[in-house]
Motif scaffolding. Structure first.
Motif, PDB file in Angstrom:
ATOM      1  N   LYS A  57      74.375   1.983  -8.262  1.00 32.39           N
ATOM      2  CA  LYS A  57      74.812   0.758  -7.600  1.00 32.39           C
ATOM      3  C   LYS A  57      73.627   0.118  -6.891  1.00 32.39           C
ATOM      4  O   LYS A  57      72.670   0.803  -6.510  1.00 32.39           O
ATOM      5  CB  LYS A  57      75.926   1.064  -6.585  1.00 32.39           C
ATOM      6  CG  LYS A  57      77.224   1.528  -7.227  1.00 32.39           C
ATOM      7  CD  LYS A  57      78.304   1.748  -6.172  1.00 32.39           C
ATOM      8  CE  LYS A  57      79.616   2.178  -6.815  1.00 32.39           C
ATOM      9  NZ  LYS A  57      80.687   2.384  -5.798  1.00 32.39           N
ATOM     10  N   PRO A  58      73.663  -1.206  -6.700  1.00 26.80           N
ATOM     11  CA  PRO A  58      72.574  -1.869  -5.963  1.00 26.80           C
ATOM     12  C   PRO A  58      72.419  -1.276  -4.568  1.00 26.80           C
ATOM     13  O   PRO A  58      73.394  -0.869  -3.934  1.00 26.80           O
ATOM     14  CB  PRO A  58      73.030  -3.335  -5.903  1.00 26.80           C
ATOM     15  CG  PRO A  58      73.981  -3.488  -7.053  1.00 26.80           C
ATOM     16  CD  PRO A  58      74.680  -2.170  -7.189  1.00 26.80           C
ATOM     17  N   VAL A  59      71.194  -1.229  -4.106  1.00 27.98           N
ATOM     18  CA  VAL A  59      70.896  -0.643  -2.788  1.00 27.98           C
ATOM     19  C   VAL A  59      70.393  -1.734  -1.853  1.00 27.98           C
ATOM     20  O   VAL A  59      69.930  -2.793  -2.279  1.00 27.98           O
ATOM     21  CB  VAL A  59      69.859   0.491  -2.897  1.00 27.98           C
ATOM     22  CG1 VAL A  59      70.375   1.600  -3.796  1.00 27.98           C
ATOM     23  CG2 VAL A  59      68.519  -0.037  -3.418  1.00 27.98           C
ATOM     24  N   GLN A  60      70.475  -1.452  -0.550  1.00 27.26           N
ATOM     25  CA  GLN A  60      69.975  -2.384   0.447  1.00 27.26           C
ATOM     26  C   GLN A  60      68.453  -2.437   0.412  1.00 27.26           C
ATOM     27  O   GLN A  60      67.781  -1.468   0.050  1.00 27.26           O
ATOM     28  CB  GLN A  60      70.429  -1.951   1.845  1.00 27.26           C
ATOM     29  CG  GLN A  60      71.924  -1.994   2.062  1.00 27.26           C
ATOM     30  CD  GLN A  60      72.281  -1.606   3.487  1.00 27.26           C
ATOM     31  OE1 GLN A  60      71.500  -1.784   4.427  1.00 27.26           O
ATOM     32  NE2 GLN A  60      73.480  -1.074   3.663  1.00 27.26           N
ATOM     33  N   ASP A  61      67.914  -3.578   0.815  1.00 26.80           N
ATOM     34  CA  ASP A  61      66.458  -3.701   0.941  1.00 26.80           C
ATOM     35  C   ASP A  61      65.995  -2.813   2.088  1.00 26.80           C
ATOM     36  O   ASP A  61      66.258  -3.101   3.261  1.00 26.80           O
ATOM     37  CB  ASP A  61      66.063  -5.151   1.223  1.00 26.80           C
ATOM     38  CG  ASP A  61      66.280  -6.057   0.021  1.00 26.80           C
ATOM     39  OD1 ASP A  61      66.319  -5.543  -1.108  1.00 26.80           O
ATOM     40  OD2 ASP A  61      66.415  -7.284   0.206  1.00 26.80           O
ATOM     41  N   ALA A  62      65.331  -1.734   1.746  1.00 24.63           N
ATOM     42  CA  ALA A  62      64.900  -0.770   2.764  1.00 24.63           C
ATOM     43  C   ALA A  62      63.973   0.239   2.109  1.00 24.63           C
ATOM     44  O   ALA A  62      63.842   0.300   0.876  1.00 24.63           O
ATOM     45  CB  ALA A  62      66.110  -0.050   3.372  1.00 24.63           C
ATOM     46  N   ASN A  63      63.322   1.041   2.923  1.00 25.61           N
ATOM     47  CA  ASN A  63      62.575   2.188   2.401  1.00 25.61           C
ATOM     48  C   ASN A  63      63.542   3.295   2.030  1.00 25.61           C
ATOM     49  O   ASN A  63      64.562   3.500   2.702  1.00 25.61           O
ATOM     50  CB  ASN A  63      61.582   2.694   3.447  1.00 25.61           C
ATOM     51  CG  ASN A  63      60.394   1.769   3.621  1.00 25.61           C
ATOM     52  OD1 ASN A  63      59.959   1.114   2.668  1.00 25.61           O
ATOM     53  ND2 ASN A  63      59.861   1.686   4.828  1.00 25.61           N
ATOM     54  N   HIS A  64      63.200   4.026   0.976  1.00 27.42           N
ATOM     55  CA  HIS A  64      64.073   5.090   0.489  1.00 27.42           C
ATOM     56  C   HIS A  64      63.284   6.374   0.246  1.00 27.42           C
ATOM     57  O   HIS A  64      62.120   6.337  -0.165  1.00 27.42           O
ATOM     58  CB  HIS A  64      64.767   4.667  -0.822  1.00 27.42           C
ATOM     59  CG  HIS A  64      65.847   3.641  -0.628  1.00 27.42           C
ATOM     60  ND1 HIS A  64      65.576   2.333  -0.317  1.00 27.42           N
ATOM     61  CD2 HIS A  64      67.207   3.756  -0.678  1.00 27.42           C
ATOM     62  CE1 HIS A  64      66.714   1.671  -0.204  1.00 27.42           C
ATOM     63  NE2 HIS A  64      67.698   2.509  -0.411  1.00 27.42           N
ATOM     64  N   TYR A  65      63.953   7.481   0.542  1.00 32.97           N
ATOM     65  CA  TYR A  65      63.441   8.806   0.157  1.00 32.97           C
ATOM     66  C   TYR A  65      64.000   9.091  -1.239  1.00 32.97           C
ATOM     67  O   TYR A  65      65.216   9.064  -1.452  1.00 32.97           O
ATOM     68  CB  TYR A  65      63.921   9.855   1.151  1.00 32.97           C
ATOM     69  CG  TYR A  65      63.509  11.288   0.826  1.00 32.97           C
ATOM     70  CD1 TYR A  65      62.471  11.901   1.511  1.00 32.97           C
ATOM     71  CD2 TYR A  65      64.168  12.021  -0.159  1.00 32.97           C
ATOM     72  CE1 TYR A  65      62.100  13.205   1.228  1.00 32.97           C
ATOM     73  CE2 TYR A  65      63.801  13.326  -0.455  1.00 32.97           C
ATOM     74  CZ  TYR A  65      62.772  13.906   0.236  1.00 32.97           C
ATOM     75  OH  TYR A  65      62.413  15.198  -0.052  1.00 32.97           O
ATOM     76  N   ILE A  66      63.106   9.347  -2.193  1.00 34.77           N
ATOM     77  CA  ILE A  66      63.514   9.617  -3.575  1.00 34.77           C
ATOM     78  C   ILE A  66      62.957  10.962  -3.992  1.00 34.77           C
ATOM     79  O   ILE A  66      61.764  11.234  -3.823  1.00 34.77           O
ATOM     80  CB  ILE A  66      63.001   8.531  -4.540  1.00 34.77           C
ATOM     81  CG1 ILE A  66      63.483   7.140  -4.093  1.00 34.77           C
ATOM     82  CG2 ILE A  66      63.448   8.816  -5.968  1.00 34.77           C
ATOM     83  CD1 ILE A  66      62.848   6.005  -4.872  1.00 34.77           C
ATOM     84  N   ALA A  67      63.811  11.826  -4.523  1.00 30.52           N
ATOM     85  CA  ALA A  67      63.376  13.117  -5.055  1.00 30.52           C
ATOM     86  C   ALA A  67      63.953  13.272  -6.458  1.00 30.52           C
ATOM     87  O   ALA A  67      65.171  13.186  -6.647  1.00 30.52           O
ATOM     88  CB  ALA A  67      63.830  14.266  -4.156  1.00 30.52           C
ATOM     89  N   LEU A  68      63.091  13.477  -7.431  1.00 34.84           N
ATOM     90  CA  LEU A  68      63.493  13.676  -8.826  1.00 34.84           C
ATOM     91  C   LEU A  68      63.122  15.100  -9.235  1.00 34.84           C
ATOM     92  O   LEU A  68      62.001  15.554  -8.969  1.00 34.84           O
ATOM     93  CB  LEU A  68      62.798  12.658  -9.735  1.00 34.84           C
ATOM     94  CG  LEU A  68      63.026  11.180  -9.380  1.00 34.84           C
ATOM     95  CD1 LEU A  68      62.221  10.282 -10.313  1.00 34.84           C
ATOM     96  CD2 LEU A  68      64.503  10.822  -9.427  1.00 34.84           C
TER      97      LEU A  68
END
Length: 500
Positions: free
Chosen positions: A260-271
């Motif tokens: 889903k679309p996300v808010q404009d912000a910094n994100h922590y991403i772990a793959l």
């Protein structure tokens, strides 16, 4: 743009014990054991009242059969206060199952607050239409001995806010530890097992009972049973590595993830990646290089970024590196919005206000949670500057009870207005309030003598004490104080000063 980091194995032991923390079954009246874990009724945690309700819908999981509903009074918050271990890291999860309690066409939309920080807007509409519950999850540091989670009524809908369940689960120190949890929290956006189409993966597969949802999009999933992942960073459950999303040809994989679309912000991403056949590929997020020439092996690895800017729809592309025979693969992913913390009202002020609240027989109904934060949910009669309480105005509020001496611990107070109530007992020593300018206690039932220490407050400019039951002599430190507007009559029964 911050660069992602790669981590191989960490040497952390894996515990198979039950998740540790506090599980609250909102609206329940007795303790219950569900899947071997103890759930507590919410009566010992909730402040602000509310009404318990039971749903008669069949086939519900036990924690969804009850809820607590609160009046939809805009600007009022209703809070759960939970004892925690200071400086421990917690996964906090709230669950909402509407079930039509306010009418079939009225699923509510309301705010969710953690300590003094606005966390999220809770919107149950879509999940209610689909017959599903909604849950919100985050990772936060306990910066005191208690944490509060509040639901806040607003003007989005006319329907009453509610909550079904609340969980505080202690996380291992290593989890997500690249985040500065003193300044930020993590609000879950997505957590998926790629190439997996079974039920949600959770405890006991995940030792912290995190939810790993199946990722419905299938490109070419396959069994991945020969990997030997153990103790990987963030401790994802081994089950997410039993399936993968891959292509055996040297082709790229494109994913719209988070879905889903996300808010404009910094994100922590772990793959997360593991494969028994060596694969080498590069990762792009919205066409921006995320990691180049990643070499995936059966030992497993995670590539993460702590503050990656996202907004709207997100596209992840896995592209085979030059000369690679096999296509890319991916097993799992987590994405969190980095949530800057709004701070907490100074602990001394919070404790003092709680003691004031306890001394009142009928405190204002919205005195729940953090007094100052978020700003739109400040307690009635409280004015704040930053994290300090600077004034208290409860004039004509119909208050009864006494005035706690702890009010003197709020040393940033400049103004106190408590006139026209029914407060009784002695006036406490307020000499520690060095910047107090205004003290209005008129039209109450205060008794005893006027503390002479009030005259030692250099900044005091107004002192209204008329219409109480005060006795004794008016201290010379007040009658002779230059610049002080002192009102002590009518009312009261002061004795004349002795002859000089």
């Amino acid at each position: 743009m911050p660069l992602p980091l790669l981590l191989l194995l960490s040497l952390l032991p894996i515990s198979l014990s039950q998740p540790k923390g506090t599980l609250i079954n909102c609206g329940a009246v007795v303790e219950s054991k569900i899947d071997g874990r103890e759930w507590l009724p919410d009566t010992g945690f909730v402040s602000g009242g509310g009404t318990t309700k039971t749903l008669n819908t069949s086939a519900l999981v036990p924690i969804l059969t009850t809820l607590r509903s609160f009046p939809n009074i805009a600007g009022r918050k209703y809070c759960y206060n939970v004892q925690v271990y200071r400086n421990a890291k917690y996964m906090v999860r709230t669950t909402y199952y509407y079930g039509g309690v306010n009418g079939p066409s009225s699923p509510p939309v309301f705010d969710q607050i953690i300590d003094g920080t606005f966390w999220a807007v809770v919107n149950t509409t879509e999940d209610y239409v689909n017959g599903m519950s909604s849950y919100y999850e985050g990772v936060f540091l306990a910066q005191g001995k208690t944490m509060s989670v509040c639901v806040g009524a607003n003007t989005y809908t006319d329907s009453d806010p509610f909550i079904s369940a609340l969980e505080f689960v202690i996380l291992h120190d290593s989890l997500y530890n690249s985040t500065d949890f003193k300044s930020n929290g993590l609000s879950l956006v997505a957590r998926h097992g790629f190439g997996y189409n079974g039920p949600i993966i959770r405890y006991p597969d995940d030792q912290f009972d995190r939810f790993w949802e199946p990722f419905g999009e299938t490109i070419n999933d396959s069994s991945n049973a020969n990997v030997s992942v153990s103790g990987l960073w963030n401790l994802p459950p081994l089950k997410v590595f039993e399936s993968e999303l891959t292509t055996n040809q040297s082709l790229s994989i494109e994913l719209n993830w988070p879905p889903k679309p996300v808010q404009d912000a910094n994100h922590y991403i772990a793959l997360y990646f593991a494969d028994s056949r060596d694969r080498v590929f590069s990762i792009f997020i919205n066409s921006v290089p995320y990691y180049k020439d990643l070499n995936v092996t059966e030992a497993g690895l995670v590539v993460y970024a702590t503050k990656w800017p996202l907004g709207g729809t997100t596209n992840i592309t896995l592209t085979p590196s030059s000369g690679s025979v096999l296509g890319p693969s991916i097993n799992a992913g987590e994405a969190f919005q980095v949530l800057p913390l709004g701070g907490r009202t100074l602990t001394r002020d919070v404790i003092a206000l709680e003691r004031v609240k306890e001394s009142l027989e009928n405190p204002p109904p919205n005195w729940n949670g953090d007094p100052c934060l978020p700003r739109q949910y400040t307690w009635t009669g409280i004015a704040c500057s930053g994290i300090r309480v600077v004034s208290l105005n409860l004039t004509n509020m119909g208050l009864s009870g006494s005035l706690s001496p702890n009010i003197a611990n709020m040393t940033a107070l400049s103004d106190i207005w408590l006139g026209n109530n029914n407060l009784s007992g002695p006036i406490p020593d307020l000499s520690s309030l060095k910047i107090l300018e205004t003290l209005h206690l008129e039209d109450n039932q205060f008794s005893g003598v006027i503390p002479s220490s009030l005259g030692n407050i250099d900044s005091l400019r107004e002192l209204f004490l008329q219409n109480n039951n005060l006795t004794g002599q008016v201290p010379n430190s007040l009658t002779g104080k230059s610049g002080l507007n002192l009102r002590i009559s009518p009312g009261n029964s002061f004795s004349a000063p002795p002859p000089s």
